[in-house]
Design an enzyme around this catalytic site. Structure first.
Site, PDB file in Angstrom:
ATOM      1  N   LYS A  83       0.871  -1.177   0.000  1.00  0.00           N
ATOM      2  CA  LYS A  83       0.000   0.000   0.000  1.00  0.00           C
ATOM      3  C   LYS A  83       0.898   1.214   0.000  1.00  0.00           C
ATOM      4  O   LYS A  83       2.038   1.152   0.473  1.00  0.00           O
ATOM      5  CB  LYS A  83      -0.874   0.005   1.264  1.00  0.00           C
ATOM      6  CG  LYS A  83      -2.137   0.831   1.156  1.00  0.00           C
ATOM      7  CD  LYS A  83      -3.308   0.038   0.597  1.00  0.00           C
ATOM      8  CE  LYS A  83      -4.573   0.870   0.546  1.00  0.00           C
ATOM      9  NZ  LYS A  83      -5.739   0.103   0.147  1.00  0.00           N
ATOM     10  N   ALA A 255     -16.203  -1.575   4.053  1.00  0.00           N
ATOM     11  CA  ALA A 255     -15.120  -0.669   4.456  1.00  0.00           C
ATOM     12  C   ALA A 255     -13.911  -1.443   4.967  1.00  0.00           C
ATOM     13  O   ALA A 255     -14.063  -2.499   5.592  1.00  0.00           O
ATOM     14  CB  ALA A 255     -15.611   0.275   5.542  1.00  0.00           C
ATOM     15  N   ASN A 256     -12.723  -0.881   4.710  1.00  0.00           N
ATOM     16  CA  ASN A 256     -11.499  -1.456   5.277  1.00  0.00           C
ATOM     17  C   ASN A 256     -11.381  -1.076   6.752  1.00  0.00           C
ATOM     18  O   ASN A 256     -11.744   0.035   7.147  1.00  0.00           O
ATOM     19  CB  ASN A 256     -10.268  -0.902   4.542  1.00  0.00           C
ATOM     20  CG  ASN A 256     -10.124  -1.512   3.154  1.00  0.00           C
ATOM     21  OD1 ASN A 256     -10.354  -2.706   2.969  1.00  0.00           O
ATOM     22  ND2 ASN A 256      -9.753  -0.700   2.183  1.00  0.00           N
TER      23      ASN A 256
HETATM   24  N1  LIG Z   1     -13.910   0.924  -3.859  1.00  0.00           N
HETATM   25  C1  LIG Z   1     -13.507  -0.329  -3.659  1.00  0.00           C
HETATM   26  O1  LIG Z   1     -13.458  -1.171  -4.574  1.00  0.00           O
HETATM   27  C2  LIG Z   1     -13.123  -0.762  -2.272  1.00  0.00           C
HETATM   28  C3  LIG Z   1     -12.488  -1.996  -2.098  1.00  0.00           C
HETATM   29  C4  LIG Z   1     -12.186  -2.433  -0.801  1.00  0.00           C
HETATM   30  C5  LIG Z   1     -12.515  -1.621   0.285  1.00  0.00           C
HETATM   31  N2  LIG Z   1     -13.115  -0.409   0.087  1.00  0.00           N
HETATM   32  C6  LIG Z   1     -13.461   0.389   1.254  1.00  0.00           C
HETATM   33  O2  LIG Z   1     -14.872   0.591   1.274  1.00  0.00           O
HETATM   34  C7  LIG Z   1     -15.174   1.868   1.836  1.00  0.00           C
HETATM   35  C8  LIG Z   1     -15.994   2.669   0.840  1.00  0.00           C
HETATM   36  O3  LIG Z   1     -15.268   2.796  -0.370  1.00  0.00           O
HETATM   37  P1  LIG Z   1     -15.870   3.637  -1.603  1.00  0.00           P
HETATM   38  O4  LIG Z   1     -14.929   3.404  -2.725  1.00  0.00           O
HETATM   39  O5  LIG Z   1     -17.324   3.335  -1.762  1.00  0.00           O
HETATM   40  O6  LIG Z   1     -15.683   5.114  -1.050  1.00  0.00           O
HETATM   41  P2  LIG Z   1     -16.496   6.425  -1.442  1.00  0.00           P
HETATM   42  O7  LIG Z   1     -15.652   7.569  -1.021  1.00  0.00           O
HETATM   43  O8  LIG Z   1     -16.975   6.346  -2.857  1.00  0.00           O
HETATM   44  O9  LIG Z   1     -17.813   6.339  -0.500  1.00  0.00           O
HETATM   45  C9  LIG Z   1     -17.825   6.577   0.863  1.00  0.00           C
HETATM   46  C10 LIG Z   1     -19.211   7.101   1.222  1.00  0.00           C
HETATM   47  O10 LIG Z   1     -19.341   7.157   2.635  1.00  0.00           O
HETATM   48  C11 LIG Z   1     -20.038   8.362   2.965  1.00  0.00           C
HETATM   49  N3  LIG Z   1     -19.782   8.697   4.354  1.00  0.00           N
HETATM   50  C12 LIG Z   1     -18.667   9.237   4.908  1.00  0.00           C
HETATM   51  N4  LIG Z   1     -18.817   9.363   6.229  1.00  0.00           N
HETATM   52  C13 LIG Z   1     -20.034   8.866   6.524  1.00  0.00           C
HETATM   53  C14 LIG Z   1     -20.756   8.713   7.727  1.00  0.00           C
HETATM   54  N5  LIG Z   1     -20.270   9.093   8.913  1.00  0.00           N
HETATM   55  N6  LIG Z   1     -21.999   8.167   7.670  1.00  0.00           N
HETATM   56  C15 LIG Z   1     -22.524   7.784   6.493  1.00  0.00           C
HETATM   57  N7  LIG Z   1     -21.874   7.903   5.320  1.00  0.00           N
HETATM   58  C16 LIG Z   1     -20.654   8.444   5.345  1.00  0.00           C
HETATM   59  C17 LIG Z   1     -19.529   9.369   1.949  1.00  0.00           C
HETATM   60  O11 LIG Z   1     -20.392  10.495   1.836  1.00  0.00           O
HETATM   61  C18 LIG Z   1     -19.486   8.512   0.685  1.00  0.00           C
HETATM   62  O12 LIG Z   1     -20.735   8.531   0.007  1.00  0.00           O
HETATM   63  C19 LIG Z   1     -13.813   2.486   2.188  1.00  0.00           C
HETATM   64  O13 LIG Z   1     -13.527   2.173   3.528  1.00  0.00           O
HETATM   65  C20 LIG Z   1     -12.845   1.775   1.260  1.00  0.00           C
HETATM   66  O14 LIG Z   1     -11.523   1.762   1.808  1.00  0.00           O
HETATM   67  C21 LIG Z   1     -13.432   0.032  -1.168  1.00  0.00           C
END
Ligand SMILES: NC(=O)c1ccc[n+]([C@@H]2O[C@H](COP(=O)([O-])OP(=O)(O)OC[C@H]3O[C@@H](n4cnc5c(N)ncnc54)[C@H](O)[C@@H]3O)[C@@H](O)[C@H]2O)c1
Length: 355
Positions: A83, A255-256
Site C-alpha cells: 500500500k 469498508a477497510n
Molecule cells: N472501492 C472499492 O473497490 C473498495 C475496495 C475495498 C474496500 N473499500 C473500502 O470501502 C469503503 C468505501 O469505499 P468507496 O470506494 O465506496 O468510497 P467512497 O468515497 O466512494 O464512498 C464513501 C461514502 O461514505 C459516505 N460517508 C462518509 N462518512 C459517513 C458517515 N459518517 N456516515 C454515512 N456515510 C458516510 C460518503 O459520503 C461517501 O458517500 C472504504 O472504507 C474503502 O476503503 C473500497
C-alpha cells in the site's frame, strides 16, 4: 537539506520493504509499504490525504499493506500485500505536482509494488502513473466487484444462520459511495429490505429513488435492528460505544478496517454476532485487479466470478472455525492466511516482480 519531520521507530519486523520519499523540490512526502510478496508482487491502493504527521502516514500505509497481504492470500490470488500514501490533500494542484514524482518512487521499486486507486485517487490518476510505472491496476473501477463480493458474503452468512437467502431480510448499509450504492442496489434486487444512510443527502435520495432503499439518520444506522450491518464508509466506525448499541445479528463490511480496535472482534464473538472480517468480505476489488494486471485467457470472466463466489465459502469456513474453537473470526482469518503464506513460501522465489 533539512527535513521538517522526524520518523520514529516502527514495528516493521514482518515487512519486506518500506521506502519513504521526501523531495524538497516538489514538496512531496510519500511512502510505499511492501508487506509480503510470497504470493506475488504486492498490490494495493495509493491513498492520498493530508495526515497529521509523516509518522501517521507511514503507519497507515503499513497497516493497510498488511491487510492486503491477508486479503489476497485468503482470496487465493497470486498477489502480495502493499500500500502507499501521498501525504497531501487530493487537490488537482497537488496531483499535478506530486503524481509524477510519486510515479518515479514506485518505478524505482522494480515492479515489486503495483499501485491502484484508493481514497483520494481514481482511475484517471492511474493513467498518469502508467506513463512511468510499467504495471498499474484500477484502470477500471473495481467497486462493483467489491460490492458483489460483499453481497456473496452476506448471502452465505445468512444461509449459515438458517435463512433462505436474502429475500425479506433486513440489511443496513452505512455509506452510499462507489461500494455502498452498488451494494444497496444488488441487495434490493435480491429481495432484501435495505436501510441506508450517508452524510451526502443526494446519495441517500438516489438510493431511495433508484434502489427503493429506506433512509435512516446517519447517527442511527449502526444501531439499526437488522439481520446484517454493512459499514461501507470510513474505517474505525465500530467502537466500543457503537458495539454497546448494536442490534445487528451479523456484520459484513465493505469498508477497510471498520473495527476501531482489532480486539473488538473478541467482543463481537462473545456477544454471538457473526463478524466477517473486512479483508475477507471486500476482496472482490482486488480479485478484479489481479485479473487486470496478470491477465488471462478467454475464461477470465468465469475465473473472476468463481473467486468472488468463493468469498462466501471462505466467510462460512471462518465463522464455523471460530465457533468450533471458541475464538473470534479475525484470529481465525489471520491464521488461515498465514498458513497459506507458509505453505507457499517454500515453493516460491523471494521478491517476485512484474516488469
Ligand atoms: N472501492 C472499492 O473497490 C473498495 C475496495 C475495498 C474496500 N473499500 C473500502 O470501502 C469503503 C468505501 O469505499 P468507496 O470506494 O465506496 O468510497 P467512497 O468515497 O466512494 O464512498 C464513501 C461514502 O461514505 C459516505 N460517508 C462518509 N462518512 C459517513 C458517515 N459518517 N456516515 C454515512 N456515510 C458516510 C460518503 O459520503 C461517501 O458517500 C472504504 O472504507 C474503502 O476503503 C473500497
Amino acid at each position: 537539506m533539512s527535513f521538517p519531520d522526524t520518523l520514529t521507530t516502527f514495528d516493521a519486523d514482518d515487512f519486506e520493504q518500506l521506502t519513504v520519499v521526501r523531495d524538497p523540490e516538489s514538496g512531496i512526502r510519500s511512502a510505499v509499504a511492501i508487506h509480503d510478496t510470497t504470493m506475488g508482487p504486492s498490490l494495493g491502493g495509493v491513498r492520498m490525504r493530508a495526515y497529521p504527521s509523516l509518522d501517521d502516514a507511514v503507519r497507515d500505509a503499513m497497516a493497510l499493506a498488511r491487510a492486503m497481504t491477508y486479503k489476497s492470500a485468503l482470496a487465493g490470488l497470486e498477489l502480495g500485500g502493499g500500500k502507499s500514501v501521498i501525504d497531501a490533500e487530493p487537490t488537482p494542484a497537488n496531483k499535478a505536482a506530486f503524481l509524477p514524482v510519486y510515479a518515479r518512487h514506485v518505478a524505482s521499486l522494480g515492479g515489486r509494488y503495483v499501485p491502484g486507486a484508493d481514497m483520494g485517487t481514481d482511475a484517471s490518476d492511474m493513467e498518469v502513473l502508467a506513463k512511468d510505472v510499467p504495471v498499474v491496476s484500477s484502470r477500471r473501477d473495481p467497486s462493483p466487484f467489491t460490492a458483489r463480493g460483499v453481497l456473496r458474503a452476506i448471502g452465505a452468512t445468512l444461509e449459515r444462520a438458517g435463512h433462505d437467502g436474502l429475500a425479506g431480510r433486513r440489511v443496513a448499509v452505512q455509506g452510499l459511495g462507489k461500494v455502498g450504492s452498488s451494494l444497496a442496489g444488488m441487495l434490493r434486487a435480491a429481495g432484501a429490505e435495505v436501510l441506508v444512510a450517508d452524510v451526502d443527502d443526494d446519495r441517500v435520495r438516489a438510493a431511495r429513488d433508484t434502489a427503493g432503499a429506506v433512509a435512516v439518520p446517519v447517527g442511527e444506522i449502526l444501531a439499526a435492528d437488522v439481520d446484517v450491518l454493512c459499514p461501507c464508509a470510513a474505517g474505525g466506525v465500530l467502537t466500543p460505544v457503537v458495539l454497546d448499541a448494536l442490534r445487528a445479528r451479523a456484520i459484513v463490511p465493505g469498508a477497510n478496517n471498520p473495527l476501531a480496535d482489532p480486539a473488538l472482534a473478541v467482543t463481537l464473538a462473545g456477544r454471538g454476532v457473526d463478524y466477517v472480517p473486512d479483508f475477507v468480505a471486500n476482496a472482490g476489488g482486488v480479485i478484479v485487479c489481479e485479473a487486470e494486471v496478470l491477465g488471462g485467457g478467454p475464461g477470465l470472466d468465469d475465473e473472476i466470478a468463481g473467486k468472488i463466489r468463493a468469498i462466501g465459502a471462505t466467510a462460512v469456513r471462518i465463522l464455523d472455525d471460530a465457533d468450533r474453537r471458541g475464538t473470534d473470526t479475525v484470529t481465525v482469518a489471520h491464521e488461515l492466511a498465514r498458513a497459506r503464506l507458509a505453505a507457499r513460501a517454500a515453493a516460491r522465489p523471494a521478491f517476485p516482480a512484474l516488469v
